[in-house]
Design a protein around this motif. Sequence first.
Motif, mmCIF file in Angstrom:
data_model
loop_
_atom_site.group_PDB
_atom_site.id
_atom_site.type_symbol
_atom_site.label_atom_id
_atom_site.label_comp_id
_atom_site.label_asym_id
_atom_site.label_seq_id
_atom_site.Cartn_x
_atom_site.Cartn_y
_atom_site.Cartn_z
ATOM 1 N N GLU A 656 0.824 -1.200 0.000
ATOM 2 C CA GLU A 656 0.000 0.000 0.000
ATOM 3 C C GLU A 656 0.860 1.252 0.000
ATOM 4 O O GLU A 656 2.021 1.223 0.419
ATOM 5 C CB GLU A 656 -0.913 0.023 1.238
ATOM 6 C CG GLU A 656 -1.932 -1.091 1.280
ATOM 7 C CD GLU A 656 -2.841 -0.971 2.496
ATOM 8 O OE1 GLU A 656 -2.657 -0.015 3.285
ATOM 9 O OE2 GLU A 656 -3.733 -1.825 2.640
ATOM 10 N N GLY A 657 0.246 2.347 -0.479
ATOM 11 C CA GLY A 657 0.873 3.654 -0.388
ATOM 12 C C GLY A 657 2.225 3.723 -1.060
ATOM 13 O O GLY A 657 2.403 3.310 -2.214
ATOM 14 N N ASN A 658 3.209 4.272 -0.319
ATOM 15 C CA ASN A 658 4.553 4.443 -0.868
ATOM 16 C C ASN A 658 5.178 3.121 -1.275
ATOM 17 O O ASN A 658 5.892 3.036 -2.274
ATOM 18 C CB ASN A 658 5.448 5.157 0.153
ATOM 19 C CG ASN A 658 5.039 6.605 0.348
ATOM 20 O OD1 ASN A 658 4.418 7.203 -0.529
ATOM 21 N ND2 ASN A 658 5.381 7.177 1.496
ATOM 22 N N LYS A 659 4.907 2.070 -0.462
ATOM 23 C CA LYS A 659 5.481 0.760 -0.794
ATOM 24 C C LYS A 659 4.915 0.237 -2.108
ATOM 25 O O LYS A 659 5.629 -0.401 -2.895
ATOM 26 C CB LYS A 659 5.222 -0.228 0.339
ATOM 27 C CG LYS A 659 6.018 0.073 1.597
ATOM 28 C CD LYS A 659 5.814 -0.996 2.655
ATOM 29 C CE LYS A 659 6.680 -0.710 3.891
ATOM 30 N NZ LYS A 659 6.501 -1.736 4.952
ATOM 31 N N ALA A 660 3.642 0.486 -2.351
ATOM 32 C CA ALA A 660 3.039 0.079 -3.627
ATOM 33 C C ALA A 660 3.666 0.848 -4.782
ATOM 34 O O ALA A 660 3.976 0.269 -5.840
ATOM 35 C CB ALA A 660 1.532 0.308 -3.590
ATOM 36 N N GLU A 661 3.860 2.152 -4.577
ATOM 37 C CA GLU A 661 4.470 2.972 -5.626
ATOM 38 C C GLU A 661 5.900 2.516 -5.903
ATOM 39 O O GLU A 661 6.338 2.428 -7.061
ATOM 40 C CB GLU A 661 4.463 4.455 -5.210
ATOM 41 C CG GLU A 661 3.081 5.053 -4.996
ATOM 42 C CD GLU A 661 2.276 5.133 -6.288
ATOM 43 O OE1 GLU A 661 2.883 5.044 -7.372
ATOM 44 O OE2 GLU A 661 1.043 5.284 -6.207
ATOM 45 N N GLU A 662 6.652 2.215 -4.837
ATOM 46 C CA GLU A 662 8.031 1.736 -5.004
ATOM 47 C C GLU A 662 8.050 0.394 -5.740
ATOM 48 O O GLU A 662 8.910 0.138 -6.593
ATOM 49 C CB GLU A 662 8.704 1.604 -3.641
ATOM 50 C CG GLU A 662 8.984 2.939 -2.953
ATOM 51 C CD GLU A 662 9.440 2.750 -1.518
ATOM 52 O OE1 GLU A 662 9.526 1.596 -1.064
ATOM 53 O OE2 GLU A 662 9.687 3.779 -0.841
ATOM 54 N N HIS A 663 7.094 -0.459 -5.391
ATOM 55 C CA HIS A 663 7.014 -1.770 -6.041
ATOM 56 C C HIS A 663 6.694 -1.617 -7.528
ATOM 57 O O HIS A 663 7.279 -2.300 -8.378
ATOM 58 C CB HIS A 663 5.940 -2.618 -5.354
ATOM 59 C CG HIS A 663 6.095 -4.096 -5.576
ATOM 60 N ND1 HIS A 663 6.779 -4.923 -4.721
ATOM 61 C CD2 HIS A 663 5.671 -4.886 -6.589
ATOM 62 C CE1 HIS A 663 6.749 -6.147 -5.172
ATOM 63 N NE2 HIS A 663 6.083 -6.164 -6.321
ATOM 64 N N LEU A 664 5.774 -0.722 -7.838
ATOM 65 C CA LEU A 664 5.422 -0.462 -9.242
ATOM 66 C C LEU A 664 6.618 0.076 -10.016
ATOM 67 O O LEU A 664 6.857 -0.314 -11.176
ATOM 68 C CB LEU A 664 4.269 0.535 -9.313
ATOM 69 C CG LEU A 664 2.868 -0.023 -9.054
ATOM 70 C CD1 LEU A 664 1.864 1.104 -8.911
ATOM 71 C CD2 LEU A 664 2.453 -0.965 -10.186
ATOM 72 N N ALA A 665 7.389 0.958 -9.376
ATOM 73 C CA ALA A 665 8.569 1.516 -10.040
ATOM 74 C C ALA A 665 9.595 0.424 -10.318
ATOM 75 O O ALA A 665 10.200 0.373 -11.398
ATOM 76 C CB ALA A 665 9.190 2.615 -9.167
ATOM 77 N N ALA A 666 9.788 -0.474 -9.325
ATOM 78 C CA ALA A 666 10.738 -1.577 -9.513
ATOM 79 C C ALA A 666 10.262 -2.514 -10.620
ATOM 80 O O ALA A 666 11.061 -3.010 -11.427
ATOM 81 C CB ALA A 666 10.914 -2.345 -8.202
ATOM 82 N N ALA A 667 8.937 -2.766 -10.654
ATOM 83 C CA ALA A 667 8.383 -3.623 -11.710
ATOM 84 C C ALA A 667 8.584 -2.985 -13.084
ATOM 85 O O ALA A 667 8.949 -3.661 -14.058
ATOM 86 C CB ALA A 667 6.897 -3.875 -11.456
ATOM 87 N N HIS A 668 8.353 -1.682 -13.161
ATOM 88 C CA HIS A 668 8.548 -0.958 -14.426
ATOM 89 C C HIS A 668 10.000 -1.046 -14.876
ATOM 90 O O HIS A 668 10.291 -1.306 -16.054
ATOM 91 C CB HIS A 668 8.135 0.506 -14.262
ATOM 92 C CG HIS A 668 8.419 1.340 -15.476
ATOM 93 N ND1 HIS A 668 9.607 2.043 -15.641
ATOM 94 C CD2 HIS A 668 7.680 1.570 -16.600
ATOM 95 C CE1 HIS A 668 9.586 2.653 -16.809
ATOM 96 N NE2 HIS A 668 8.435 2.397 -17.405
ATOM 97 N N ASP A 669 10.928 -0.868 -13.943
ATOM 98 C CA ASP A 669 12.356 -0.950 -14.282
ATOM 99 C C ASP A 669 12.711 -2.337 -14.808
ATOM 100 O O ASP A 669 13.498 -2.483 -15.749
ATOM 101 C CB ASP A 669 13.213 -0.629 -13.059
ATOM 102 C CG ASP A 669 13.144 0.845 -12.673
ATOM 103 O OD1 ASP A 669 12.678 1.650 -13.503
ATOM 104 O OD2 ASP A 669 13.543 1.179 -11.542
ATOM 105 N N PHE A 670 12.124 -3.366 -14.178
ATOM 106 C CA PHE A 670 12.422 -4.739 -14.597
ATOM 107 C C PHE A 670 11.850 -5.016 -15.986
ATOM 108 O O PHE A 670 12.489 -5.681 -16.807
ATOM 109 C CB PHE A 670 11.855 -5.731 -13.577
ATOM 110 C CG PHE A 670 12.212 -7.166 -13.869
ATOM 111 C CD1 PHE A 670 13.535 -7.578 -13.911
ATOM 112 C CD2 PHE A 670 11.219 -8.105 -14.100
ATOM 113 C CE1 PHE A 670 13.877 -8.894 -14.188
ATOM 114 C CE2 PHE A 670 11.540 -9.428 -14.364
ATOM 115 C CZ PHE A 670 12.873 -9.823 -14.412
ATOM 116 N N VAL A 671 10.660 -4.496 -16.242
ATOM 117 C CA VAL A 671 10.057 -4.663 -17.571
ATOM 118 C C VAL A 671 10.929 -4.002 -18.635
ATOM 119 O O VAL A 671 11.195 -4.582 -19.693
ATOM 120 C CB VAL A 671 8.630 -4.079 -17.596
ATOM 121 C CG1 VAL A 671 8.108 -4.023 -19.025
ATOM 122 C CG2 VAL A 671 7.694 -4.922 -16.745
ATOM 123 N N VAL A 672 11.384 -2.789 -18.345
ATOM 124 C CA VAL A 672 12.255 -2.066 -19.283
ATOM 125 C C VAL A 672 13.541 -2.853 -19.516
ATOM 126 O O VAL A 672 14.023 -2.993 -20.647
ATOM 127 C CB VAL A 672 12.569 -0.653 -18.758
ATOM 128 C CG1 VAL A 672 13.643 0.015 -19.615
ATOM 129 C CG2 VAL A 672 11.302 0.200 -18.750
#
Length: 738
Positions: A656-672
């Motif tokens: 949730e919250g910041n942790k969710a945003e951080e997780h999404l950012a890490a997922a995006h980086d991995f996809v890239v």
Amino acid sequence: MNQAILHRLTRLDQLFSQFDDICDGAALDIKRSHCEYSAAAFSQHLHDLQNSDRLLTVGIIGRVKAGKSSLINGLLFEGEEVLPKAATPMTAALTTLSYSDSFTAEVCFFNRDDIEQMHSDSQRYQQKLIRLTEDEIARLAERRDVHPDQLDESTLERCKSSARRQLDEREPGLRAMNELSLRVRASGMDINTLPSIQDITAGSRAELNQKLLDYVGADGRMMPFTSSLNIGLPVAALQDLRIVDTPGLNDAMASREQRTYNMLKECNVVFIVSPAGQFLSEQDLELSSRLSSSHGIQEIYLVASQIDTQLHSRSERERWGGDFSSVLGGLKQTLSNAAFGTLKNQDNESLKHLAQNIQPRLFVTSGMAKTLQHQPESSWDDNCRHALQMLHRNYPDDFSQAAMQRSLSMLAGYDALDGAIAGVRQQKEAIITQQVESFCQSQRKSLDRAVSQLAEHFTEGKKRIEQTDLAQVVKRQETLNEVRTRGAAAANVLFQDQIERLDLMLTEQLSGLIASFRKDIQQSVNEAQGQTTRSRTVDKSGFGARFLRAINFGGTETITRTVTTLKASEVRTALEDMRSFIDSGIATIARKLMHQWRDAMNTALIAKLRETVGDSNVDGDQLATVTRWALATIRDLPSPALSELPAVLAYSGTREGNKAEEHLAAAHDFVVQLQQEAHLYAKQIQREVRQIAEIDLGDLIFAGLQQELTKLNDMVLNKRLTLDKMEMIAKAFKELAQ
């Protein structure tokens, strides 16, 4: 049956030796395709299988960090770390362990040819690094809209570092050879003074370990020269047993890979070790493809290691009611279902057979639990302490002081493994008998196919010789010489056209796959996102508010806010599926297209050459044989090497919250990152195709045709003798087929 097969193989070898002058390329192709073992090799392998003094041989297969060492340490040394660790996963030596009255080791070194292969592969590594670096620089310069010469030194160095990282991840075998080559050169040793084998003795396990560091340790002087280790230990668990610990990567060193393959052929039992968190990856399946039922391997087990890492997911605990034994059993069932679904679709017959009987042959283990169970607390490392802390937190009743040993034993899973090995020991004779029977049946079937096809080949060959006179052969040779330049040129023009077609097909297909996965993963991530309302009570400011709080009559207010939520387990599953899709999907498409291209190329080449040379001037069967051989010299396309899912994305709960945003950012980086690696693989395929285009296929084909015509000339020149020989050999193969 064994003697009958040996007799037939001996006779087969004799016939090819006796009639060498009439055994053409097509006959040799039939023999090579169906008869892996010569009579001598068959006899030796059979002798090795039936040797009454033979140790029960257990093979261990698994990728780097799969838990093989923990498995061996748990089986033999109660979880204590005993074996010397490899300098790097890339330079791990093939290791065997067996019983000895004292502490001994036999170190086998690479030979001169191996060292030359190292240096040659190191050169290839450096050349590929230069090309990749140039690609990185060009791409960055284009993105910044500047000339590459305008990039500063630090930027150029980052490009080189990025290129090196990509190359190391994509071609770990080549990286290993470069690493070894550099270490060999730095050692200053003269390979000519190096013995083939070095014997080591020690008075204790610790002393032996210390001595071995010089041969396999990170700073070991002899490490780059070490090919394999044969370790002898006075350990009761090794009585009548030999453990074969294979390298965790397909070995780039051909001699060691061949030795690994040969040693696996001798195994009575094989354990495939795969981490429960990344169960049965493509690399696991690739390593397991070394196994073959044709060698008689019967007892194969699957070990899901590091199971302790999978116990703490809230979803798993809730799914199985939170009870430790239920969660452990549920995880095993999940892994069993996954194993069946994966293995049943493999081409390897041994793995298919394992899938059909997976339940009793799947073990879940934890080397960590074995260490916690048997080793004193003073020897635990931080990982052990953290693992125990998590077990206490999530399963307090099962890991209380009273229940600790029972639960650790259940989690370790080694009682079941020990039972399996004990059962194999008891059934050693039956297993060996079954191995012999399986091996012989496989060889008999292959031999039946070979002799049947050879009998037909030489029967038809006799008819062709009867219908051919010397003038025709001479004319063909003259015509072949006349049209060779034109024919080779025509073949090469067609080859280049077809190579361009292959390049276009691969580019189109791979680009489409890469584009599609990004859209699919974005949809999956969007579906995993949500929102929830969170309320919290805070104190109001001011004297009045403080007074109201003092008399418990208010002074507070409720603040409500909406926060982002993310089902991390769904994101992880989507990312893992995406990675698998790229890893297997792209490679499958590339190999399928390559296979289709070879078939189409073979048909087109034969048609083109018949048109150029003329049917009357070239034998159709010879042409088909030679073109198949020439196209077979073209190497297969490589597989992609992709980054593993980062640890930060392994989380399974809801964030949730910041942790969710951080997780999404890490997922995006991995996809890239995966997308970039997929594009790099596509470019690598293009480079491979360009290298294939450099082959002088026309010259290969016409050199092969010339060789076949020379042999035909000799046979027709002595036609009466040749026909007699053809009749004799065809009759001999028909007799062998009965």
